[in-house]
Write a protein that holds these residues in place. Sequence first.
Motif, short mmCIF file in Angstrom:
data_model
loop_
_atom_site.label_atom_id
_atom_site.label_comp_id
_atom_site.label_asym_id
_atom_site.label_seq_id
_atom_site.Cartn_x
_atom_site.Cartn_y
_atom_site.Cartn_z
N LEU A 13 15.57 9.08 28.14
CA LEU A 13 16.25 10.35 27.88
C LEU A 13 15.59 11.53 28.59
O LEU A 13 16.04 12.66 28.48
CB LEU A 13 16.32 10.60 26.37
N PHE A 61 17.42 15.87 30.88
CA PHE A 61 17.52 15.36 29.52
C PHE A 61 18.83 14.60 29.35
O PHE A 61 19.89 15.12 29.67
CB PHE A 61 17.44 16.51 28.50
N GLY A 62 18.74 13.39 28.82
CA GLY A 62 19.93 12.58 28.57
C GLY A 62 20.53 12.87 27.22
O GLY A 62 21.58 12.34 26.86
N ASN A 63 19.89 13.71 26.43
CA ASN A 63 20.42 14.11 25.12
C ASN A 63 20.69 15.61 25.18
O ASN A 63 20.47 16.25 26.21
CB ASN A 63 19.39 13.80 24.03
N ASN A 64 21.18 16.17 24.07
CA ASN A 64 21.38 17.61 24.04
C ASN A 64 20.04 18.31 24.06
O ASN A 64 19.14 17.95 23.30
CB ASN A 64 22.16 18.02 22.78
#
Lengths: 295, 96
Positions: A13, A61-64
């Motif tokens: 992430l 970032f692979g997430n919020n």
Amino acid sequence: MAINAKTISETELFYGHKACAGCGGSLAVRIALKVLGENAVAVLPAGCMSAVGFNFPQLCFGNNAIISTFAGTASMLTGVEAGLRAQGITDFHAVGFAGDGGTADIGLQALSGAIDRNDDILYICYDNEAYMNTGIQKSSLTPFGARTTTTPAGKNIRGNLRPKKNLFEIVAAHGIPYAATASVGYLNDFMRKVEKAKQIKGTKYIHILAPCPTGWGVKTDETVEIAKEVVDCGLWYLAEYENGDFTLNHRPKEFSDVSAYLRRQSRFKHLTDVDIEIITRSRDKKWEFINQNFK
Amino acid sequence: MKPFLRDFVPTSYKDIPDATAYEAGYLVTKNAGWRNIRPVIDNTKCVGCLNCYLYCPDGVIFREGSKINIDYDFCKGCGICSKICKPGAIKMEAEK
């Protein structure tokens, strides 16, 4: 089953970021996000990790994830948590990643306020012992004797005059549900602590020591080694605070040589034997306290 | 799954989305050019402990079946993997 290299999620992430080669802070962020999963909502103040993670259009970032004001990591986490809760979303983790300056100096009042309200957030401080992003200025987590651009080593003054602020115990003194210290040299211990913090309701704080090859003056491949050595020589410790009690997680059988740890870093190169004696004595005093008060 | 390189690179103002958000994990540039030395894995010596994968700050080492491999697009050549590898299965070699 205990979380380790084989059982941790393979999802990355924090990827493709522009941190210096061998960055300890990015390793801490990467591992914490792998443990928390993609439902983690990350808040990052000004600092290395926001500078290397958000270079539009390169979004690592692979997430919020969102950048907060420098002083407002914990208050933005409060808002993220309250906002998602108000929308009826329950499957998330509000997590903040702030450096030592953004935590111990600039963001301390917001963190203190969040702990006071007991908001359901996880605050991770990656401690590289100076303001590395702006070019190595002293923070209140810079250890005694370290050379930075604002505490230079010369004929009269040999680096930082003040000891490292004891932030872990300052946070614990709030009566926080969970606080811990960690090191990127002992990632199994760190992963276990993040996993544990994930299950706890209320404010959680993890302080992870993350060496910076650029600011500490070590080779890029020595990050993990030196993060182990700082624990082994007793200048850092792995502990937890829970239900009002301190627990020590790792007790070195015999301390390794403090001067060997200091001498290999160019930020400590100027230290005299007297300075090293002062550092060794303060370490022994600290461990006397730990032995008396930690389980 | 991990963030991956995209073909479309926004270059002008109209390419930028109207909202305050942009898609997570949108990568447009590699980090490969930062490297002077590159890690090379000898899979016959690898014992599969995965410490290199765990301790890589960039997360570029990944499992491929029973072997491990490296994403050279994003490896910066720091050498942590080579140092942490007990059986000595990762050697750092000069970039040509």
